[in-house]
Scaffold this active site. Sequence first.
Site: not given
Length: 855
Positions: A592, A597, A612, A710
């Site tokens: 991201g 990850v 992560k 989120d």
Amino acid sequence: MSKDWLWALAAIVVLGLLSGIGQFRGLDESLFNLFARLTPASPTPRIDLIAIDKRSLKSLGQWPWPRSTLARLLDIAATGNPKIMALTLPLDTPQVTPGLEALEHLSMRFKSEGLSEAPATLAHLGRRLPAPESERLARLGASLDRFSTQLRTTMNKLDQDRSLGLGLSQNHHVDLAYTYAPGVTQGAPETPLPAALTRNRLTASTLLKQASPPSAYTLDLPLNAFLTHALGAGALGGSAVGWGRFTGTPLAVSYYGQILPSLALLIAMQSLNLSTSDIRYLPEQGLKLGSLLIHADRSLRIHPRTYRGVGGSPAFKTYSFTDVLNGNVDPTVFRDKIVLIGPTDASADGLPGESRLELLADQISSILGQDAIYSPAWSRYPLMAGWILAAIYLVWLLPLLGNRLAGATAIALISALVAASFYPFYTYGIWYSPTGPALLLFAGFWLIMLKRRLYSGKGLLPGSNANLENMRVLGLAFQSQGQLDMAFDRFRHLPINEQTLELLYGLALDYERKRRFDKAHTVYEYIARHRRSYRDIRERMKRTQTLSEATLTPQPGSGDKIGNGGTLILRHSGVQKPMLGRYEVEKEIGRGAMSTVYEGRDPKIGRTVAIKTLPLSTEFQGEELEQVKARFYREAETAGQLSHPNIVTIYDAGEEDDVAYIAMEYLKGRNLTHFVGREDLLPVSVVLEIVAKCALALDYAHRHQVVHRDVKPANIVYNVDTGDVKLTDFGIARITDASKTRTGVIMGTPSYMSPEQLAGRKLDGRSDLFSLGITCFQLLTGAPPFHADTMATLMYKITNEAHPALNALRDDLAPCVSPIINKVLQKNPDKRFQTGRELANQLLRCARDIREQNL
């Protein structure tokens, strides 16, 4: 052992040089003070102290006190008829109070204006005038005369120096002290010495030929107003000019060729009713004071005894200044005594150290008791004998002895040296230091013992074999804990053999797993220095040299940030799998804006995990980095406490070289971003059931005071085969929020944020429900409800504009769907569903109705 004498000779030269330049002075002083404490000494009962102690300072206020207070004390003590009184306080500067300054200015103005002569002038004029005017002028003159008299009277009362001067003039047996700065003088002094000093000076012609007292460059004398009425004044030295019990205190100082007695010598002389003509110097013996012999060296220094009272009480009778002043002490106790007045070592700060009473009292008692410590000229001979004895032992005897016998002999010789020094000190007050020869014996013995062990290969210390095993075990313990640098430091102390090479090789592989290729290269080089053909280290040295820049935390300026183009996985044959904590990293499975990850494995239990990573050090620096790390662990702990079938399970959290990581449940399935395209939409009932499960997960989290912040398709994983739904990334939003705040920009897109989140207001669970509503809208229609060409326009639409009608974008939806979406996307949080369970119930009821209609 044939070379032991060379090592001994080196020790003799080095220790001799160090002793010659005074490097053992601290040890000498410590031994001197120890001997002084162990040697009993009885002080003279003729000395009493009036101490400016803490009680006095508490009662009369902080120093300095008005000098009229000192004058009052002198008057009170003098009624007891002491033999001598001595003030050790500095009296070299006037004591002017603000009131006295004002009155002096007024008096000068009175005189400058001619008012002091006004009464006589007015009387003369009055005789020429008629009676009424003459009487008025006479009264005016009388008033001015009374004012002038009262002004002088008040000034005299406020003049502290005048008060003390009067006190000294009424008590003719008070000595004063002065301090001095050491230095060489030439020529004649700028001002002649006052009579209080000249009448007590010693015969310089005899003393200067045979003795060399220390020279004073300047004298800080009391004011003449005091010296005029004092019995005498003596020099007072102390730590400020380098004098003390160990270094010795001078009995006199030389000032422009004039020999001035110290205060201690002056008081002792006056107490015996002697004069300076009764003092003479005897070479190699000391100073003759009448019939007393004061042992001193050529510089007229003595080492005063350290006197102690019975049971730890003060050696000299001590009375508090405030007790004497307030009449709590009968002055007759001072009859025929030497009374010393000044601060004690127990006094508060603010008083000069040179004026402390204890050292002065010890000096006077040592003079009167003839028991001062001294070092006669012949004391250098036993000291030289000690050096010769130590040298003979090291050069000749030690090489012939075994280790244990040599050690016992060294201890015996050191004890003999100390005893030979203590006996004359205790018995006769003669001091010479044995520290030089004793240190030579001690250091020389251990130096040769060390040389023998090194040359015999036994290691530095006895029991080295056991120490080596302990070193190996300790290194393995550090290695198992991931402290590889400390493990390497221990392994380097081991002898090189097959076992040690195996340990080092395994350590280098661990460095590779940690992506610390530079350290791995260092270990391989260490192995190669001892065995270049060991296993495959040549190839590994080349490989780690090539990869030495690839570390967990990219080097500054590399532009390679983990999660933003960087990765832990290096496609290079032979490279060990990287490690994060205890987890082996298998492969990258997603990334991201700030995180990457990986699929990982816990080798201890064989469990597959998702890891992560967040490279905090690339986003934050300094104190901010520490704050974000603390927040990361708090959020990870909070998320780890959530246990719900629709929330991903957190196993572990940690940090590796400023890379934070979270080990979590490895999920099968895909996130919902794969189902938001118009061609990839899921059935409506399935979408509603997925969102309902997410709402239940959020309801559980909100009840545990956790807000996701989120919620979006990328953070929801759906397994098409089993129907399992998992909500991920709890708490991560708080970490990324910190980066957004710092940089001033919003990372990613705000398409799923609630109006209150965009406004920066405090959030609760209803914000997550709004984000979930946007996710549901997109899963149903294939497009988010709000979109725009610019970020500002998008934020404006989310905050102010209503979302598009759901049925206008998709006309095949059941009537129950649109009201749910309309309510969850309300701008005002109070008009939305208030809990996730409330939203889930509506979604499941609608999904059930749709399935029943499709039957």
